[in-house]
Design an enzyme around this catalytic site. Sequence first.
Site, PDB file in Angstrom:
ATOM      1  N   GLU A 129      16.250  57.159  72.123  1.00  0.00           N
ATOM      2  CA  GLU A 129      16.685  56.141  72.893  1.00  0.00           C
ATOM      3  C   GLU A 129      17.771  55.100  72.346  1.00  0.00           C
ATOM      4  OE1 GLU A 129      13.002  53.704  72.982  1.00  0.00           O
ATOM      5  OE2 GLU A 129      13.782  52.167  73.957  1.00  0.00           O
ATOM      6  N   LYS A 166       4.507  49.374  69.959  1.00  0.00           N
ATOM      7  CA  LYS A 166       5.513  50.540  70.570  1.00  0.00           C
ATOM      8  C   LYS A 166       6.769  50.278  69.965  1.00  0.00           C
ATOM      9  CE  LYS A 166       8.338  52.853  73.470  1.00  0.00           C
ATOM     10  NZ  LYS A 166       9.796  52.686  73.159  1.00  0.00           N
ATOM     11  N   ASP A 195       5.004  64.324  60.485  1.00  0.00           N
ATOM     12  CA  ASP A 195       4.096  64.279  61.524  1.00  0.00           C
ATOM     13  C   ASP A 195       4.194  62.967  62.400  1.00  0.00           C
ATOM     14  OD1 ASP A 195       2.288  64.580  63.414  1.00  0.00           O
ATOM     15  OD2 ASP A 195       0.874  65.896  62.259  1.00  0.00           O
ATOM     16  N   HIS A 206      21.067  46.439  75.510  1.00  0.00           N
ATOM     17  CA  HIS A 206      20.455  47.959  75.832  1.00  0.00           C
ATOM     18  C   HIS A 206      21.344  48.442  76.807  1.00  0.00           C
ATOM     19  CE1 HIS A 206      17.372  50.720  75.777  1.00  0.00           C
ATOM     20  NE2 HIS A 206      17.368  51.020  77.155  1.00  0.00           N
TER      21      HIS A 206
HETATM   22  P1  NAD Z   1       1.197  71.510  52.483  1.00  0.00           P
HETATM   23  O1  NAD Z   1      -0.297  72.084  52.492  1.00  0.00           O
HETATM   24  O2  NAD Z   1       2.222  72.154  53.105  1.00  0.00           O
HETATM   25  O3  NAD Z   1       1.512  70.854  51.286  1.00  0.00           O
HETATM   26  C1  NAD Z   1       0.647  70.166  50.433  1.00  0.00           C
HETATM   27  C2  NAD Z   1       0.157  70.782  49.165  1.00  0.00           C
HETATM   28  O4  NAD Z   1       1.607  70.874  48.099  1.00  0.00           O
HETATM   29  C3  NAD Z   1      -0.402  70.148  48.225  1.00  0.00           C
HETATM   30  O5  NAD Z   1      -1.784  70.429  48.711  1.00  0.00           O
HETATM   31  C4  NAD Z   1      -0.267  70.720  46.889  1.00  0.00           C
HETATM   32  O6  NAD Z   1      -0.752  71.872  46.619  1.00  0.00           O
HETATM   33  C5  NAD Z   1       1.340  70.835  46.776  1.00  0.00           C
HETATM   34  N1  NAD Z   1       2.029  69.980  46.088  1.00  0.00           N
HETATM   35  C6  NAD Z   1       3.105  70.397  45.283  1.00  0.00           C
HETATM   36  N2  NAD Z   1       3.655  69.410  44.613  1.00  0.00           N
HETATM   37  C7  NAD Z   1       2.900  68.127  45.071  1.00  0.00           C
HETATM   38  C8  NAD Z   1       2.916  66.688  44.912  1.00  0.00           C
HETATM   39  N3  NAD Z   1       3.913  66.138  44.208  1.00  0.00           N
HETATM   40  N4  NAD Z   1       2.169  66.010  45.541  1.00  0.00           N
HETATM   41  C9  NAD Z   1       1.255  66.455  46.575  1.00  0.00           C
HETATM   42  N5  NAD Z   1       1.091  67.777  46.801  1.00  0.00           N
HETATM   43  C10 NAD Z   1       2.037  68.747  45.990  1.00  0.00           C
HETATM   44  O7  NAD Z   1       1.063  70.097  53.457  1.00  0.00           O
HETATM   45  P2  NAD Z   1       0.119  68.854  53.711  1.00  0.00           P
HETATM   46  O8  NAD Z   1       0.701  67.780  53.405  1.00  0.00           O
HETATM   47  O9  NAD Z   1      -1.175  69.137  53.066  1.00  0.00           O
HETATM   48  O10 NAD Z   1      -0.186  68.785  55.309  1.00  0.00           O
HETATM   49  C11 NAD Z   1       0.967  68.576  56.115  1.00  0.00           C
HETATM   50  C12 NAD Z   1       0.935  69.353  57.526  1.00  0.00           C
HETATM   51  O11 NAD Z   1      -0.351  69.127  58.189  1.00  0.00           O
HETATM   52  C13 NAD Z   1       1.823  68.520  58.352  1.00  0.00           C
HETATM   53  O12 NAD Z   1       2.671  69.680  59.073  1.00  0.00           O
HETATM   54  C14 NAD Z   1       0.825  68.090  59.687  1.00  0.00           C
HETATM   55  O13 NAD Z   1       1.430  68.173  60.985  1.00  0.00           O
HETATM   56  C15 NAD Z   1      -0.322  68.947  59.449  1.00  0.00           C
HETATM   57  N6  NAD Z   1      -1.604  68.760  60.026  1.00  0.00           N
HETATM   58  C16 NAD Z   1      -1.733  67.377  60.361  1.00  0.00           C
HETATM   59  C17 NAD Z   1      -3.069  67.295  60.997  1.00  0.00           C
HETATM   60  C18 NAD Z   1      -3.394  65.636  61.319  1.00  0.00           C
HETATM   61  O14 NAD Z   1      -2.606  64.665  60.989  1.00  0.00           O
HETATM   62  N7  NAD Z   1      -4.474  65.428  61.886  1.00  0.00           N
HETATM   63  C19 NAD Z   1      -3.908  68.171  61.053  1.00  0.00           C
HETATM   64  C20 NAD Z   1      -3.674  69.368  60.678  1.00  0.00           C
HETATM   65  C21 NAD Z   1      -2.512  69.601  60.216  1.00  0.00           C
END
Ligand code: NAD
Length: 414
Positions: free
Chosen positions: A76, A253, A269, A367
Amino acid sequence: MPGFHKLSLEERLKIIKEFSDLTKGEVEQLKGTGLEIEQADRMIENIIGTIEVPLGVATNFLINGTDRIVPMATEESSVVAAASNAARLARKLGGFTAEVSETVMIGQIQVCNVSDMKAAKNAILENTAEILRIANDQDPVLVKFGGGAKDLEVRRIESPAGEMLIIHILVDCRDAMGANAVNTMAEAVAPFIEELSGGKVYLRIISNLAERRIAKAKAIFSKEDLGEDAVDGIMKAYSFAAGDPFRCATHNKGIMNGVSAVVLATGNDTRAIEAGAHAYAAYKGSYSPLTSYEKNEEGDLVGTIELPVAVGLIGGATAVHPVAKACIKILGVKTASELGEVLAAVGLAQNFAALYALSTVGIQRGHMRLHARNIAVMAGAPPELVEKVAERLADEEKVRLDRAKEIVKELTKV
Ligand code: NAD
């Protein structure tokens, strides 16, 4: 960074490269060779290609005393310019102050068919330590970084399918967005919760209403810069949103124009953030603006924002998308909470810019001037004539395809 928008693409990249200490490879990735098809093939299913979105940088952001260049991915026009302009105005009185409450996400476990709700609730609360232990065993890395499941809540809710017991596990996700981490924990504790409650567990999933991961930002816009009329106009515009859901949807928005662009640029996300923001806007009763405005004693405009910021620097696309990685480097944030602070500041800037324009000259003038370039391209203007055609359209205040075609015809006539 006055005049940044007038520089050539190469000059802009040179400045960003120096400011953010980017490598030559990272600069090349920014220019469009970013996501290889093989990398994309590992990210989602049934890959057939990639689609590019323009990536710009908002300038002038001073957040908690730190200068930040803010990458924004959006299709946009006007969004990046508006954010940069608002940030320029906010600088005069100290820029943005911002903070994130904590980094806790909620995992929900839905328990149905419970015969004795009170007893089930007590049994679960009495076994809090064991439930947290099972949850934390799933993610020793998160625990090592000081995160993990910290507490439980047990709620009883009425629903069309009768009363249900809803367990919240509160997980400190530190620098991760946390959905995978939380979902894994919720699934792991479910059998024990079934045992304790005597009910049947159905859903085990994160909540996007991240009410324990709230970013707040504040900025003061000087009366001298805006003029008293504009300050009053912005107050009226804000009140309109506060009093009317039709306006409020568009108000919020506009905030998300900025927030989602940064979320996308950093590989986070966008749907999680959008869902969280709108749910939070409706959380306290009626659907409300995420920003608020007041006049201080000096007559300056004080803007604030509050929204959930479920974003991470670890995991998801942030960890694998090369352009997202370069964007994090440009932004210079070291923690997920710092990224949350940036999102709040950008959301406030975006909203201020929109209200300022809407309550004074209207948004169409600026715009349409930017949109004129798209119209010129649609009308078939060759690259070297796009600017010229766009300028003519804007000057004539006829940003229309038919007029653009006429101008292209006239300029390309030999
Ligand atoms: P991930 O599982 O890839 O990474 C997180 C992991 O990284 C942690 O569990 C930990 O083990 C590790 N880690 C290493 N260093 C860390 C630090 N300093 N701090 C925290 N963790 C550390 O990712 P995630 O964040 O658990 O999940 C994100 C993904 O899930 C996104 O891609 C999202 O789109 C997706 N998702 C979203 C939904 C929703 O929003 N409803 C549902 C399902 C999946």
